[in-house]
Design an enzyme around this catalytic site. Structure first.
Site, PDB file in Angstrom:
ATOM      1  N   GLU A  17       0.823  -1.207   0.000  1.00  0.00           N
ATOM      2  CA  GLU A  17       0.000   0.000   0.000  1.00  0.00           C
ATOM      3  C   GLU A  17       0.862   1.264   0.000  1.00  0.00           C
ATOM      4  O   GLU A  17       0.534   2.259  -0.650  1.00  0.00           O
ATOM      5  CB  GLU A  17      -0.903   0.030   1.247  1.00  0.00           C
ATOM      6  CG  GLU A  17      -1.940  -1.082   1.309  1.00  0.00           C
ATOM      7  CD  GLU A  17      -1.427  -2.345   2.006  1.00  0.00           C
ATOM      8  OE1 GLU A  17      -0.240  -2.705   1.822  1.00  0.00           O
ATOM      9  OE2 GLU A  17      -2.200  -2.969   2.734  1.00  0.00           O
ATOM     10  N   LEU A  18       1.963   1.211   0.755  1.00  0.00           N
ATOM     11  CA  LEU A  18       2.795   2.414   0.858  1.00  0.00           C
ATOM     12  C   LEU A  18       3.438   2.744  -0.486  1.00  0.00           C
ATOM     13  O   LEU A  18       3.531   3.910  -0.879  1.00  0.00           O
ATOM     14  CB  LEU A  18       3.873   2.212   1.936  1.00  0.00           C
ATOM     15  CG  LEU A  18       4.771   3.422   2.191  1.00  0.00           C
ATOM     16  CD1 LEU A  18       3.969   4.647   2.583  1.00  0.00           C
ATOM     17  CD2 LEU A  18       5.817   3.110   3.273  1.00  0.00           C
ATOM     18  N   LYS A  19       3.853   1.703  -1.199  1.00  0.00           N
ATOM     19  CA  LYS A  19       4.457   1.919  -2.519  1.00  0.00           C
ATOM     20  C   LYS A  19       3.493   2.681  -3.431  1.00  0.00           C
ATOM     21  O   LYS A  19       3.848   3.690  -4.035  1.00  0.00           O
ATOM     22  CB  LYS A  19       4.805   0.565  -3.130  1.00  0.00           C
ATOM     23  CG  LYS A  19       5.311   0.636  -4.559  1.00  0.00           C
ATOM     24  CD  LYS A  19       5.408  -0.764  -5.162  1.00  0.00           C
ATOM     25  CE  LYS A  19       5.859  -0.714  -6.595  1.00  0.00           C
ATOM     26  NZ  LYS A  19       7.262  -0.338  -6.758  1.00  0.00           N
ATOM     27  N   ILE A 435      25.892  -5.228 -21.268  1.00  0.00           N
ATOM     28  CA  ILE A 435      25.971  -6.047 -20.056  1.00  0.00           C
ATOM     29  C   ILE A 435      24.919  -7.150 -20.045  1.00  0.00           C
ATOM     30  O   ILE A 435      24.983  -8.072 -19.238  1.00  0.00           O
ATOM     31  CB  ILE A 435      25.863  -5.152 -18.808  1.00  0.00           C
ATOM     32  CG1 ILE A 435      26.933  -4.053 -18.856  1.00  0.00           C
ATOM     33  CG2 ILE A 435      26.016  -5.939 -17.535  1.00  0.00           C
ATOM     34  CD1 ILE A 435      28.357  -4.555 -18.992  1.00  0.00           C
ATOM     35  N   GLY A 436      23.937  -7.071 -20.906  1.00  0.00           N
ATOM     36  CA  GLY A 436      23.001  -8.193 -20.990  1.00  0.00           C
ATOM     37  C   GLY A 436      21.587  -7.790 -21.291  1.00  0.00           C
ATOM     38  O   GLY A 436      21.009  -8.212 -22.281  1.00  0.00           O
ATOM     39  N   GLU A 488      17.622 -10.462 -22.676  1.00  0.00           N
ATOM     40  CA  GLU A 488      16.959 -10.874 -21.425  1.00  0.00           C
ATOM     41  C   GLU A 488      15.470 -10.528 -21.363  1.00  0.00           C
ATOM     42  O   GLU A 488      14.910 -10.401 -20.279  1.00  0.00           O
ATOM     43  CB  GLU A 488      17.690 -10.292 -20.201  1.00  0.00           C
ATOM     44  CG  GLU A 488      19.154 -10.706 -20.132  1.00  0.00           C
ATOM     45  CD  GLU A 488      19.912 -10.143 -18.916  1.00  0.00           C
ATOM     46  OE1 GLU A 488      19.267  -9.801 -17.909  1.00  0.00           O
ATOM     47  OE2 GLU A 488      21.151 -10.085 -18.984  1.00  0.00           O
ATOM     48  N   HIS A 698      22.026   4.645 -15.375  1.00  0.00           N
ATOM     49  CA  HIS A 698      20.948   5.062 -14.470  1.00  0.00           C
ATOM     50  C   HIS A 698      20.258   6.333 -14.953  1.00  0.00           C
ATOM     51  O   HIS A 698      19.214   6.702 -14.453  1.00  0.00           O
ATOM     52  CB  HIS A 698      21.493   5.284 -13.064  1.00  0.00           C
ATOM     53  CG  HIS A 698      22.065   4.025 -12.476  1.00  0.00           C
ATOM     54  ND1 HIS A 698      23.403   3.719 -12.578  1.00  0.00           N
ATOM     55  CD2 HIS A 698      21.489   2.990 -11.832  1.00  0.00           C
ATOM     56  CE1 HIS A 698      23.614   2.545 -12.007  1.00  0.00           C
ATOM     57  NE2 HIS A 698      22.476   2.080 -11.549  1.00  0.00           N
TER      58      HIS A 698
HETATM   59  N1  GLN Z   1      23.009  -9.128 -17.058  1.00  0.00           N
HETATM   60  C1  GLN Z   1      22.312  -8.302 -16.143  1.00  0.00           C
HETATM   61  C2  GLN Z   1      21.635  -7.165 -16.893  1.00  0.00           C
HETATM   62  O1  GLN Z   1      22.175  -6.688 -17.820  1.00  0.00           O
HETATM   63  C3  GLN Z   1      23.224  -7.737 -15.081  1.00  0.00           C
HETATM   64  C4  GLN Z   1      22.474  -6.902 -14.071  1.00  0.00           C
HETATM   65  C5  GLN Z   1      23.286  -6.442 -12.872  1.00  0.00           C
HETATM   66  O2  GLN Z   1      24.482  -6.393 -12.898  1.00  0.00           O
HETATM   67  N2  GLN Z   1      22.656  -6.076 -11.792  1.00  0.00           N
HETATM   68  O3  GLN Z   1      20.584  -6.724 -16.539  1.00  0.00           O
HETATM   69 ZN    ZN Z   2      25.451  -4.325 -13.195  1.00  0.00          ZN
END
Ligand code: GLN
Ligand code: ZN
Length: 762
Positions: A17-19, A435-436, A488, A698
């Protein structure tokens, strides 16, 4: 009568709920009054839970709209200048701007840094201390909540972050010793305590988990001084230590001039006798006897055996509590009606843990006979868990026992592997990769929801995921990346996705735990020996590889991360669980290799986070963590390239272990630290290849080519360029496609620009 209490409860509510209230408020869809209404209702419910369980005092101040460390900073008037606070009351939106950079009112500014609360997955906002920092009581929220609790007929126990822990967690912005600020800080704590006393608060709990750390002598001495000043200010003080043993801080803790001490008897059961021996005869000892960090039912008989002599010795001065705040476990097991019915009775969430405390207290006060039934039920659950064939898998046990040292070593040393990999992969210098993950779009999430709800067939779901993979591959080819990923799309989460396919993992529907602010995670529960019944990723990765001539990276989550981001079984050492996971991953890697995958990444973002708080435990941890990674990754041929990825990591104190992982390539987060993080690798002469992140994922901002060229040049001053890779800081799942494509196009351009002056690899 033996008092029971809790150091804190989860804040979100079973339905989060708070979220929803917070996010609604931030988006401007709810008023502040509506948000406060939800918060008040949650507090009332949580106090009622405590009082129904038999707590004489209810915790007030453990609740927070964002973070309890931030609340403390606001109360102390510690608001960085960029938020334009001019004194007076720190209002709600100023707190939210400190936490998130923006709020419905006020000018945006960059948010305060966020980091993990000790070795938990909860993030707090780092207090910032300016030179000559002043402190002034600047937020009344705690006093208001005390009135709220009183009005509901409760006896409040105020909960505050203790002054030494708050100061320890703060960051000095400038060249000064933050401990020098203690004298200026204490009077505000004194004022807060005096106000609480005036409100009729009998007890204040001051959380000082740094008592479980290796402390410099100056900090240890400061404890005595600080609490000497605070003891006379108002309510009786209970100093709460948790997350580990007191060890060399034990005498400091027991001698503090306060009315009570809480210790964590789950992580340090053997210290309890010593604490009781040294504790002055006037003090209350709160024993943290049920695990506040994990979800298992307590062994009540064992607890009673430990507590009975203490009760005889301390009488009513013995209190019982969870080991730490219950913030770190889900609220209530009751709504988990669809859960694995065999595993469910083995568990205790926050509400059930309060019940366990009540049973223990009753047994101590009135004798075991008063709670025969409850004890029998608990014992039966424990015995069922111990005896369950789902917990112990003889095949896994036998494999584990048969591990040989060579299973954790690649066939050849890195230089030979490097030559073999170069010959096979034919990559340019400064190869580019990601990174994926690629954007987890609303469409992907909707498909997953539809599939889980049975609205679309498995075939339809898989077809949609394949389309996402195809799109990701096309984009990467068009942009000219060198080592591709499948993106992914089919993964909800990097831990849950694997947990769901491994034996030994259970899942909850509502088992939310706060990670930061409104963000929660639902960690899987590892209850039994881990095994891999069938390949987990091979079909997706080989499909992705079939779409391109470029190498496609297989993508797996590593043993430490799978373990650390789950609730781990408590009936065997972490090491053993990690090795079991490693064996499952080893099989997966073997299958990927056999299917023609040439590059395989094993992510370990939690590697640093699992490091023990005390230096003493670190070598042992690093040894098994490295061993688990190597066991998972060493079964491949020389020409198969193993990558690993770590983020949010400080590498200085673990660089030797990182090198020992012997991954062919490691990608790390470095963009925000301006490549400074690379110093550790340079100083250590890190032998293998490194991809220092060249932009921060980010932020939605598209990084300039020039900025990334500069970062790469900086990196090349530290790491020989033949061993450098070019990649973002982390996965791109939280980004949108347009900014992702623009950023990667610039990244590839930056790599190409730097390639020019040198001949191509070879
Ligand atoms: N392979 C993951 C991604 O790319 C790695 C995520 C992570 O390092 N937290 O989302
Ligand atoms: Zn990462």
């Amino acid at each position: 009568m033996t008092h029971i209490h809790t150091l804190g409860l989860p804040r979100m509510g079973v339905q989060r709920e708070l979220k929803w209230a917070l996010e609604g408020y931030w988006k401007g869809e709810r008023t502040a009054a509506e948000l406060h209404g939800v918060a008040r209702a949650l507090r009332a419910r949580h106090w009622a839970l405590q009082s129904e369980a038999g707590c004489r005092y209810v915790a007030v101040g453990d609740f927070s709209l964002y973070d309890h460390v931030l609340d403390m900073s606001a109360r102390l008037g510690v608001v960085p200048a960029r938020f334009g606070w001019g004194g007076g009351e720190v209002d709600l939106d100023t707190c939210f701007r400190m936490a998130r950079g923006r709020a419905p009112s006020g000018t945006p500014a960059f948010a305060c840094e966020m980091t993990k609360w000790f070795d938990t997955n909860y993030h707090y906002l780092v207090p910032e201390l300016a030179p000559g920092q002043r402190f002034a009581l600047s937020r009344q929220d705690l006093f208001e909540q005390v009135e709220e609790a009183k009005a509901l007929g409760h006896r409040p126990k105020a909960v505050l972050v203790g002054p030494l822990t708050w100061l320890w967690l703060a960051k000095a912005q400038g060249d000064f010793d933050k401990l020098d600020l203690l004298d200026a800080l204490l009077p505000v704590y004194g004022q807060i305590l005096a106000r609480l006393a005036a409100q009729g608060v009998e007890w204040a709990q001051l959380d000082e988990p740094i008592l479980a750390l290796d402390l410099p002598q100056a900090w240890r001495s400061a404890f005595q001084r600080a609490y000497h000043l605070l003891q006379s200010a108002g309510p009786k003080l209970m100093v709460a230590a948790y997350f580990g043993a007191l060890e060399d801080n034990l005498m400091t803790a027991v001698k503090l001039p306060v009315a009570g001490l809480h210790v964590d008897a789950v992580s340090a059961p053997d210290e309890l006798g010593q604490v009781a021996d040294w504790l002055p005869a006037t003090k209350v000892l709160s024993v943290g006897v049920v695990d506040g960090r994990n979800v298992w039912r307590a062994d009540l008989d064992a607890a009673l055996a430990r507590l009975t002599p203490l009760r005889a010795k301390l009488g009513e001065r013995l209190w019982l509590a969870p080991s730490c705040s219950l913030l770190h476990v889900p609220l209530d097991l009751a709504p988990e009606t669809d859960m694995d019915p065999e595993v469910r009775p083995w568990l205790a969430f926050a509400v059930q843990k309060l019940d366990e405390l009540a049973i223990l207290a009753r047994a101590l006060d009135a004798g075991r006979d008063a709670v025969t039934e409850a004890l029998a039920e608990s014992l039966a659950a424990l015995e069922a868990r111990r005896a369950s064939p789902r917990v112990t898998n003889p095949v896994v046990r036998a494999r584990l026992a048969a591990i040989r040292p060579e299973d954790g070593r690649r066939a050849s040393p890195y230089p030979e592997r490097e030559a073999a990999q170069r010959a096979r992969l034919q990559l340019p210098s400064l190869p580019t990769t990601t990174i994926g993950s690629f954007p987890q779009t609303a469409a992907i999430r909707a498909s997953r929801r539809d599939y889980r709800a049975g609205r679309i067939s498995q075939a339809e779901y898989e077809a949609r995921m394949r389309a996402e993979i195809r799109h990701a591959v096309e984009v990467q080819e068009r942009l000219g990346l060198d080592v591709l990923v499948h993106g992914e799309a089919e993964r909800n989460d990097m831990v849950e996705y694997f947990g769901e396919q491994l034996a030994g993992f259970a899942f909850t529907a509502h088992g939310w735990v706060q990670s930061y602010g409104s963000r929660c995670v639902k960690p899987p529960i590892i209850y039994g020996d881990v095994a891999r019944p069938a390949p987990m990723t091979v079909a997706w990765i080989t499909y992705a590889q079939s779409l391109t001539q470029k190498p496609m990276k297989g993508m797996l989550t590593g043993p430490v991360t799978l373990l650390k981001w789950s609730f781990v079984r408590d009936d065997q050492p972490w090491r053993d669980t990690a090795m079991q996971i490693a064996l499952a991953l080893r099989d997966e890697i073997h299958d990927l290799e056999a299917a023609g995958i040439q590059v395989i990444q094993v992510d370990e973002p939690a590697f640093r986070e699992a490091l023990p708080l005390r230096a003493r435990g670190r070598d042992d941890y690093l040894a098994w963590a490295v061993q688990a990674f190597r066991l998972a990754t060493s079964g491949v041929k020389d020409e198969t390239q193993i990558h690993t990825h770590m983020c949010y990591s400080e590498f200085n104190d673990i660089i030797a272990a990182i090198a020992e992982l012997d991954a062919d390539v490691i990608t790390i987060e470095t963009a925000r630290s301006n490549m400074e993080l690379l110093d550790a690798f340079a100083d250590y002469e890190y032998p293998n290849e490194i991809g220092p992140g060249v932009y921060d994922i980010h932020s939605p901002n598209v990084p300039e080519i020039e900025a990334m060229v500069k970062l790469l040049q900086k990196a090349a001053e530290r790491i020989p360029r033949e061993r450098l890779w070019v990649n973002p800081d982390c996965g791109l799942k939280t980004r949108a496609w347009p900014e992702t494509e623009a950023a990667l196009a610039n990244m590839v351009a930056a790599a190409r620009r730097l390639r020019q002056p040198l001949p191509e690899r070879f």
